[in-house]
Design an enzyme around this catalytic site. Sequence first.
Site, short mmCIF file in Angstrom:
data_model
loop_
_atom_site.label_atom_id
_atom_site.label_comp_id
_atom_site.label_asym_id
_atom_site.label_seq_id
_atom_site.Cartn_x
_atom_site.Cartn_y
_atom_site.Cartn_z
N ASN A 97 0.89 -1.17 0.00
CA ASN A 97 0.00 0.00 0.00
C ASN A 97 0.92 1.22 0.00
OD1 ASN A 97 -1.78 2.05 0.44
ND2 ASN A 97 -2.23 1.49 2.57
N LYS B 1 0.18 4.28 -0.25
CA LYS B 1 -0.43 5.47 0.36
C LYS B 1 -0.20 6.69 -0.54
CE LYS B 1 0.30 3.36 4.80
NZ LYS B 1 0.07 3.47 6.21
N HIS C 155 -9.56 1.22 4.06
CA HIS C 155 -8.34 1.33 4.87
C HIS C 155 -8.65 2.24 6.07
CE1 HIS C 155 -4.27 2.38 6.09
NE2 HIS C 155 -3.88 1.29 5.47
N GLU D 5 -7.07 4.56 7.33
CA GLU D 5 -6.80 5.99 7.07
C GLU D 5 -7.96 6.62 6.30
OE1 GLU D 5 -2.95 5.43 5.28
OE2 GLU D 5 -2.15 4.81 7.22
N GLU E 158 -5.82 -5.23 9.93
CA GLU E 158 -4.79 -4.24 10.25
C GLU E 158 -5.14 -3.52 11.55
OE1 GLU E 158 -2.55 -2.97 6.47
OE2 GLU E 158 -4.25 -1.63 6.71
N GLY F 289 2.02 1.92 10.72
CA GLY F 289 2.98 3.02 10.65
C GLY F 289 3.62 3.39 11.97
N SER G 114 2.96 -2.51 10.18
CA SER G 114 4.40 -2.52 10.42
C SER G 114 5.08 -3.85 10.09
CB SER G 114 4.71 -2.10 11.86
OG SER G 114 4.23 -0.79 12.11
C1 PEP Z 1 -0.93 -0.01 5.78
O1 PEP Z 1 -1.03 1.19 5.62
O2 PEP Z 1 -1.75 -0.75 5.22
C2 PEP Z 1 0.17 -0.52 6.60
C3 PEP Z 1 0.11 -1.73 7.03
O3 PEP Z 1 1.20 0.34 6.86
P1 PEP Z 1 2.59 0.00 7.60
O4 PEP Z 1 3.08 -1.31 7.05
O5 PEP Z 1 3.48 1.14 7.28
O6 PEP Z 1 2.27 -0.11 9.07
#
Ligand code: PEP
Length: 249
Positions: free
Chosen positions: A10, A12, A95, A97, A167, A173, A213
């Site tokens: 992803n 972003k 997502h 976000e 997630e 993040g 992460s």
């Molecule tokens: C994401 O945004 O879907 C995500 C998992 O980000 P990160 O791996 O940076 O935590």
Amino acid sequence: MARKKIIAGNWKMNMTPSQTVELINTLKPLVATEDADVVFCVPAIDIIPALEASKGSNIEIGAENMYYEEKGAYTGEIAPDMLTDVGVKYVIIGHSERREYFAETNETVNKKVLKAFEHGITPIVCCGETLTQREQGVTMDFIRQQVKIAFLGVTAEQAKTAVIAYEPIWAIGTGKTATTEQAQEVCCGIRKCIAEIYDEATAEAIRIQYGGSVNDKTAPELFAQPDIDGGLVGGAALKPDFGKIVNWK
Ligand code: PEP
């Protein structure tokens, strides 16, 4: 039949179109594998250069969002057939976000999931709890509600082809990965929820990713869990290390 892993990046709101071409050229040889589906979900303006740059490789290109109407006065949105017209196969829906900053709800997620299936696009349906919800002991209740509403009106045949990304919001993040046990427990709970909505065959077929992460150190143990069928990867998807995540075995 064993489920094929699916490892998706992803991106972003990162990478200009020219940076996209550079990054895909760097990653192309590193993510080559037949053992997993590899998807790069990129910003809308990067989709066409990403498709061009990834031609002839195993990389599939996905979108990070899509609207649930066909066309019309929805300034700034992307319609499903704009995606299919250029060859997009996947779209991230809901997502955290998007839920937090762009007011997406379980209901809009459901509309988008239905629309994606209508157009033959595979949705990567995101769910996940906040830290407060985890501390309050309501993680699974919250996620079950997200999943049940996201899949309202979706047929078993469609659901079998879907991807769910678990997630935990507190792990996105932040550098804090859920423990392997936490991730497996929730992914297993999601699979049980799918079995309740549909049946065992659908639950066995649907692919459930972990995201939050993920890096090349944590991926091998996470991806070896029985109910974790790969990952949705943010930050680490923009680095050569993504190749190690994809080739986690
Ligand atoms: C994401 O945004 O879907 C995500 C998992 O980000 P990160 O791996 O940076 O935590």
